[in-house]
Scaffold this motif. Structure first.
Motif, PDB file in Angstrom:
ATOM      1  N   ASP A  14       0.838  -1.211   0.000  1.00  0.00           N
ATOM      2  CA  ASP A  14       0.000   0.000   0.000  1.00  0.00           C
ATOM      3  C   ASP A  14       0.868   1.253   0.000  1.00  0.00           C
ATOM      4  O   ASP A  14       1.702   1.445   0.892  1.00  0.00           O
ATOM      5  N   THR A  18       0.816  -0.085  -5.038  1.00  0.00           N
ATOM      6  CA  THR A  18      -0.547   0.303  -5.422  1.00  0.00           C
ATOM      7  C   THR A  18      -1.088   1.411  -4.536  1.00  0.00           C
ATOM      8  O   THR A  18      -0.708   1.537  -3.372  1.00  0.00           O
ATOM      9  N   SER A  20      -4.025   2.257  -2.659  1.00  0.00           N
ATOM     10  CA  SER A  20      -5.185   1.581  -2.077  1.00  0.00           C
ATOM     11  C   SER A  20      -6.027   2.490  -1.195  1.00  0.00           C
ATOM     12  O   SER A  20      -6.935   2.029  -0.513  1.00  0.00           O
ATOM     13  N   ASN A  87      -8.637   0.320  -5.992  1.00  0.00           N
ATOM     14  CA  ASN A  87      -7.191   0.304  -5.882  1.00  0.00           C
ATOM     15  C   ASN A  87      -6.627   0.445  -7.294  1.00  0.00           C
ATOM     16  O   ASN A  87      -7.296   0.090  -8.262  1.00  0.00           O
TER      17      ASN A  87
END
Length: 216
Positions: A14, A18, A20, A87
């Motif tokens: 995270d 990505t 998120s 996401n």
């Protein structure tokens, strides 16, 4: 600057691979509503992305541990069905992984997210094939800190510590890496900032994925 010699690169998930934030925050708001709490505004909850949820709920939301554990269960009602895929991969990440692969680097993920959720996300976005190991939170067997997750990944890979470097976007990545004697590259495209990185003695601060690629 000389290129880094480490052959094994551990990535946080995270805020590093990505983005998120939307799914995590929407699921925290769902939890607050379901538990009869004040539903915080989106911007108020930006801090929640990255650290272990149980830590954020007890420290930042001032919950007693039993209530925090219940809150995590309620959070997961939404997150595991909807929020998980609210996401997206950060721009440049796939190119970075491909370049590091061409350079012969071994890569893995060490995240505070529950391991099964991390696997689902990384498979969904096509990142998993680049990774030898996906290590995450498994507090039911005592793997409940970033340092313990990193240690598990190193053991699974048979990695020598002097051949490993961590890449992450929050102080928790730096603290976890340093606890095991590993250096950490802190990246500015995620949820942390330069002041946080400097306060926790990040070994290198990188602004872009291209900057990270050039380090190796």
């Amino acid at each position: 600057m000389d290129t880094l010699k480490q052959n094994i690169i551990l990535f946080d998930l995270d805020g590093t691979l990505t983005d998120s934030m939307e799914g995590v925050i929407r699921s925290v708001q769902y939890m607050q509503e379901k538990m009869g709490m004040r539903v915080w505004e989106f911007e108020e909850l930006r801090f929640i992305v990255g650290p272990p949820l149980i830590e954020s709920f007890t420290k930042e939301l001032a919950m007693e541990l039993p209530k925090a554990e219940k809150a995590v269960e309620v959070f997961r009602e939404r997150y595991t069905t909807v929020g998980l895929f609210e996401n997206k991969v950060f721009p440049g990440i796939m190119e970075l992984l491909e370049e590091l692969k061409k350079k012969g680097k071994r890569m893995a993920v060490a995240t505070s997210k529950k391991e099964d959720q991390a696997v689902r996300i990384l498979e969904h976005f096509g990142i998993a094939p680049y990774l030898e190991v996906i290590g995450g939170d498994a507090r039911e067997i005592g793997r409940d800190t970033k340092a313990k997750v990193i240690e598990y990944v190193l053991e699974t890979m048979g990695a020598a510590k002097d051949d490993v470097i961590m890449v992450g976007d929050r102080k928790f990545d730096i603290i976890g890496a340093h606890a095991l004697g590993l250096p950490c590259i802190a990246v500015e495209w995620g949820y942390g900032d330069r002041a946080e990185f400097e306060a926790h003695d990040a070994d290198i601060i990188a602004s872009t994925t291209e900057d990270v690629a050039k380090l190796f």
